[in-house]
Write an enzyme that holds these catalytic residues in place. Structure first.
Site, PDB file in Angstrom:
ATOM      1  N   GLU A  15      10.411  -4.873   4.624  1.00 31.11           N
ATOM      2  CA  GLU A  15      10.468  -6.268   4.181  1.00 31.11           C
ATOM      3  C   GLU A  15      10.198  -6.364   2.680  1.00 31.11           C
ATOM      4  O   GLU A  15      10.910  -7.037   1.940  1.00 31.11           O
ATOM      5  CB  GLU A  15       9.410  -7.119   4.918  1.00 31.11           C
ATOM      6  CG  GLU A  15       9.669  -7.312   6.404  1.00 31.11           C
ATOM      7  CD  GLU A  15       9.078  -6.216   7.262  1.00 31.11           C
ATOM      8  OE1 GLU A  15       8.824  -5.095   6.753  1.00 31.11           O
ATOM      9  OE2 GLU A  15       8.884  -6.460   8.467  1.00 31.11           O
TER      10      GLU A  15
ATOM     11  N   LYS B  70       0.842  -1.197   0.000  1.00 30.32           N
ATOM     12  CA  LYS B  70       0.000   0.000   0.000  1.00 30.32           C
ATOM     13  C   LYS B  70       0.882   1.253   0.000  1.00 30.32           C
ATOM     14  O   LYS B  70       0.686   2.163  -0.788  1.00 30.32           O
ATOM     15  CB  LYS B  70      -0.919  -0.042   1.232  1.00 30.32           C
ATOM     16  CG  LYS B  70      -1.864   1.118   1.326  1.00 30.32           C
ATOM     17  CD  LYS B  70      -2.826   0.957   2.481  1.00 30.32           C
ATOM     18  CE  LYS B  70      -3.566   2.261   2.714  1.00 30.32           C
ATOM     19  NZ  LYS B  70      -4.468   2.209   3.860  1.00 30.32           N
TER      20      LYS B  70
ATOM     21  N   GLY C  14      -4.957  -1.924   4.843  1.00 31.42           N
ATOM     22  CA  GLY C  14      -4.167  -3.061   4.353  1.00 31.42           C
ATOM     23  C   GLY C  14      -4.852  -4.396   4.609  1.00 31.42           C
ATOM     24  O   GLY C  14      -4.946  -5.256   3.731  1.00 31.42           O
ATOM     25  N   ARG C  15      -5.365  -4.564   5.808  1.00 30.01           N
ATOM     26  CA  ARG C  15      -5.975  -5.858   6.163  1.00 30.01           C
ATOM     27  C   ARG C  15      -7.391  -6.023   5.590  1.00 30.01           C
ATOM     28  O   ARG C  15      -8.022  -7.050   5.826  1.00 30.01           O
ATOM     29  CB  ARG C  15      -5.947  -6.046   7.675  1.00 30.01           C
ATOM     30  CG  ARG C  15      -6.577  -4.910   8.459  1.00 30.01           C
ATOM     31  CD  ARG C  15      -6.216  -4.985   9.946  1.00 30.01           C
ATOM     32  NE  ARG C  15      -6.718  -3.862  10.706  1.00 30.01           N
ATOM     33  CZ  ARG C  15      -6.086  -2.710  10.877  1.00 30.01           C
ATOM     34  NH1 ARG C  15      -4.918  -2.508  10.303  1.00 30.01           N
ATOM     35  NH2 ARG C  15      -6.614  -1.757  11.615  1.00 30.01           N
TER      36      ARG C  15
ATOM     37  N   HIS D  53      -5.954 -33.397  16.990  1.00 32.02           N
ATOM     38  CA  HIS D  53      -4.857 -34.232  17.475  1.00 32.02           C
ATOM     39  C   HIS D  53      -3.724 -33.406  18.037  1.00 32.02           C
ATOM     40  O   HIS D  53      -2.611 -33.895  18.186  1.00 32.02           O
ATOM     41  CB  HIS D  53      -4.366 -35.146  16.346  1.00 32.02           C
ATOM     42  CG  HIS D  53      -5.447 -36.076  15.900  1.00 32.02           C
ATOM     43  ND1 HIS D  53      -5.661 -37.305  16.488  1.00 32.02           N
ATOM     44  CD2 HIS D  53      -6.426 -35.920  14.970  1.00 32.02           C
ATOM     45  CE1 HIS D  53      -6.707 -37.879  15.905  1.00 32.02           C
ATOM     46  NE2 HIS D  53      -7.189 -37.058  14.990  1.00 32.02           N
TER      47      HIS D  53
ATOM     48  N   GLU E 117      -5.037  -6.770  14.523  1.00 29.15           N
ATOM     49  CA  GLU E 117      -4.522  -5.442  14.168  1.00 29.15           C
ATOM     50  C   GLU E 117      -5.677  -4.427  14.238  1.00 29.15           C
ATOM     51  O   GLU E 117      -5.472  -3.260  14.503  1.00 29.15           O
ATOM     52  CB  GLU E 117      -3.884  -5.457  12.769  1.00 29.15           C
ATOM     53  CG  GLU E 117      -2.845  -4.363  12.576  1.00 29.15           C
ATOM     54  CD  GLU E 117      -2.065  -4.456  11.271  1.00 29.15           C
ATOM     55  OE1 GLU E 117      -2.647  -4.232  10.199  1.00 29.15           O
ATOM     56  OE2 GLU E 117      -0.855  -4.753  11.318  1.00 29.15           O
TER      57      GLU E 117
HETATM   58  O1  F6P Z   1       3.063  -3.107   9.751  1.00 31.00           O
HETATM   59  C1  F6P Z   1       1.707  -3.254   9.591  1.00 31.00           C
HETATM   60  C2  F6P Z   1       1.252  -2.878   8.222  1.00 31.00           C
HETATM   61  O2  F6P Z   1       1.183  -1.503   8.114  1.00 31.00           O
HETATM   62  C3  F6P Z   1      -0.085  -3.518   7.913  1.00 31.00           C
HETATM   63  O3  F6P Z   1      -1.147  -2.822   8.389  1.00 31.00           O
HETATM   64  C4  F6P Z   1      -0.015  -3.625   6.437  1.00 31.00           C
HETATM   65  O4  F6P Z   1      -0.966  -4.532   5.962  1.00 31.00           O
HETATM   66  C5  F6P Z   1       1.401  -4.087   6.250  1.00 31.00           C
HETATM   67  O5  F6P Z   1       2.123  -3.365   7.221  1.00 31.00           O
HETATM   68  C6  F6P Z   1       1.997  -3.872   4.906  1.00 31.00           C
HETATM   69  O6  F6P Z   1       1.992  -2.537   4.521  1.00 31.00           O
HETATM   70  P1  F6P Z   1       2.180  -2.138   3.015  1.00 31.00           P
HETATM   71  O7  F6P Z   1       1.105  -2.741   2.212  1.00 31.00           O
HETATM   72  O8  F6P Z   1       2.133  -0.635   3.004  1.00 31.00           O
HETATM   73  O9  F6P Z   1       3.533  -2.637   2.578  1.00 31.00           O
END
Ligand code: F6P
Length: 544
Positions: free
Chosen positions: A216, A210, A272-273, A389, A358
């Protein structure tokens, strides 16, 4: 609107629920069922193709009425209307919350800042659809002229969990000649394992973020570009044919070097979620095709309409949300187990963890004051029958109360001998065992030695919901996801919190930015953390 509400624990319905709660010290589920032979049928709801049996809960009809009253006194109706109106209900980020517009049919109007956003949604859907079709048909060629066989979505959180969950859930409908993989973790293993057997000339990366600023995702996207260029003779022109982006941030996408013609946008009013049905679902659309994707959107939309219009006592997400509040706030239950009896839903609990926690892991109200009751329960789970299990022991005989949501289907997608009957029999059996248990007398009558009797007694009285649908189609998946989205909304509205921000993830991100150079610096850096963090950094520098 919210400021006119009295404090949660001061509301008449809250107080009434507190005293009503004592009824369940005396009456357990067995007694409640004995009192009313029709309870199983009466306490169930059939709406928009989903059947919910909520009879095995510690509730009476009065409980439902009081919980509905609590929803009314908490302004749930106004909050629902406010969301659908496009009001900026995410107050801490000053944003509208309009994921419902992502699945609004053409011609419907949803307004943000005076603008109808539905045409924009459909414009992106059409572009996605053309792109997905050209990849699926083999018309889109990679830089060396080969068709694309491998799709790798790079993203994290909402830009990963939805796409992975949806791909797994709808794998039955997916194009089997293609491979779909998902890279999220900054741990290089994730990227290396996802790409090790793939040919770069047949691989397309979808960088989903987003913000397009997530550590990452950008780290993985850079490694992907290096991997691609290494495999394609180093020609940077290859990037345009092997990278697409999904983001709200065109500037950053261009800065990264992805052609914005291959960029699919969404908007700040999509959390995002809450974004798996936006362009973030591009990998899903490529996997299952635009038609199935549209069916999924139709499923989402039918749940949105149900949530918006059904009376609270007949409203699936409202009921589920209120039941969570009931156990969380009046019985001290700390978790909810979501137990899908369908292997395709194996990532559904992981997806729900972000959606629920979240959203509702908040400690202050919309006004910024401390909440007066516990918020966000912990959601967790595994697909049945595997969980039986491993952790079901604790649910059946442990000391904690763990309300469960079982999810299953009348028809399995892969009919094979007796499998499906065996699977579903386990759902019904587990819910029955949890509710009614096994008494000392029953255990005794089986000839169990006296010393073992306590170990073999099941107290029962453990609550559960059972959700049933015909089969796991794209449409049903849309309904299920929207069901939990609005369930979360309902809970957040009762607690009066902002379910749409996520400030709690920020501090760790900021601190990591400070620590990264301290780990990478070739010269021993001065460390000014606490003694534990200083020591760990030094140890790592010495031993890496
Ligand atoms: O760190 C949490 C967050 O902001 C989430 O809410 C979001 O879904 C995720 O990181 C990834 O963010 P982006 O889509 O901006 O990379």
């Amino acid at each position: 609107m919210t400021s006119q509400l009295s404090q949660l624990t001061e509301r008449p319905s809250w107080k009434a629920l507190q005293s009503h709660r004592s009824l369940f010290n005396e009456k357990n589920l067995k007694e409640l069922f004995a009192q009313d032979q029709d309870r199983g049928k009466k306490m169930s709801l059939d709406a928009i193709g989903l059947f919910l049996d909520f009879s095995k809960n510690r509730i009476t009809e009065e409980t439902v009425q009081l919980l509905v009253k609590l929803a009314e006194e908490s302004g749930l109706r106004e909050r629902i209307d406010s969301m659908f109106r496009g009001d900026k209900i995410n107050i801490s980020e000053n944003r509208a919350v309009l994921h419902v517009a992502l699945r609004a049919p053409k011609g419907e109007k949803m307004i943000v800042d005076g603008e109808d956003v539905v045409p924009k949604v459909h414009e992106v859907l059409e572009r996605m659809s053309c792109f997905a079709t050209s990849i699926r048909s083999g018309e889109w060629k990679g830089y060396s002229g080969k068709s694309i066989k491998n799709i790798i979505n790079i993203g994290i959180g909402g830009s990963d969990l939805g796409p992975v969950m949806a791909y797994e859930a709808l794998r039955f409908y997916s194009k089997r000649s293609m491979n779909f993989r998902f890279v999220s973790n900054v741990d290089a293993t994730d990227f290396v394992e996802a790409t090790r057997d793939l040919d770069p000339s047949e691989t397309l990366f979808i960088v989903s973020s987003k913000t397009f600023g997530t550590l990452e995702t950008l780290t993985n996207a850079h490694s992907a570009r290096d991997w691609l260029l290494k495999g394609m003779g180093g020609d940077s022109k290859a990037v345009a044919k092997h990278f697409a982006a999904v983001s709200t941030n065109a500037t950053k996408v261009a800065e990264f070097g992805i052609d914005t013609a291959n960029m699919f946008g969404f908007w700040d009013w999509v959390g995002g979620r809450y974004s798996m049905d936006s362009a973030i679902g591009l990998s899903t659309m490529i996997a299952i095709g635009p038609e199935h994707f549209n069916e999924m959107l139709a499923g989402f939309h039918s749940m949105d309409e149900h949530f918006r219009t059904a009376p609270f006592e007949k409203n699936l997400p409202v009921l589920l949300g209120l039941l969570s509040v009931w156990y969380n706030n009046f019985f001290g239950a700390q978790t909810v187990a979501v137990l899908p009896y369908d292997q395709y839903l194996k990532r559904f609990p992981a997806y729900l963890q972000q959606l629920t926690m979240e959203s509702n892991g908040k400690h202050v109200t919309l006004e910024g004051t401390a909440v007066s009751a516990e918020t966000g329960p912990i959601y967790w789970g595994e697909p049945g029958t595997n969980g039986q299990h491993s952790f079901y022991q604790l649910i059946h005989q442990g000391t904690r109360l763990i309300p469960c949501d079982f999810i299953t289907f009348y028809k399995g997608l892969n009919p094979l001998g007796r499998h499906h009957d065996l699977l579903v029999s386990n759902v019904f059996a587990q819910a029955e065992a949890l509710a009614f248990g096994k008494t000392k007398e029953q255990v005794q009558a089986e000839g169990t030695p006296e010393t073992l009797i306590p170990h073999r007694v099941f107290e029962g009285n453990r609550p559960s919901n059972i959700l049933l649908a015909d089969s796991l189609t794209p449409e049903t998946l849309g309904k299920l996801v929207a069901l939990y989205e609005h369930n979360v909304f309902t809970q957040g509205a009762i607690w009066g919190i902002d379910s749409f921000d996520q400030w709690g993830v920020e501090l760790g991100k900021v601190l990591a930015q400070k620590i990264i150079p301290e780990l990478e610096n070739p010269i021993e850096p001065p460390l000014q953390h606490d003694s534990s963090t200083n020591n760990l950094i030094s140890l790592y520098r010495k031993n890496r």
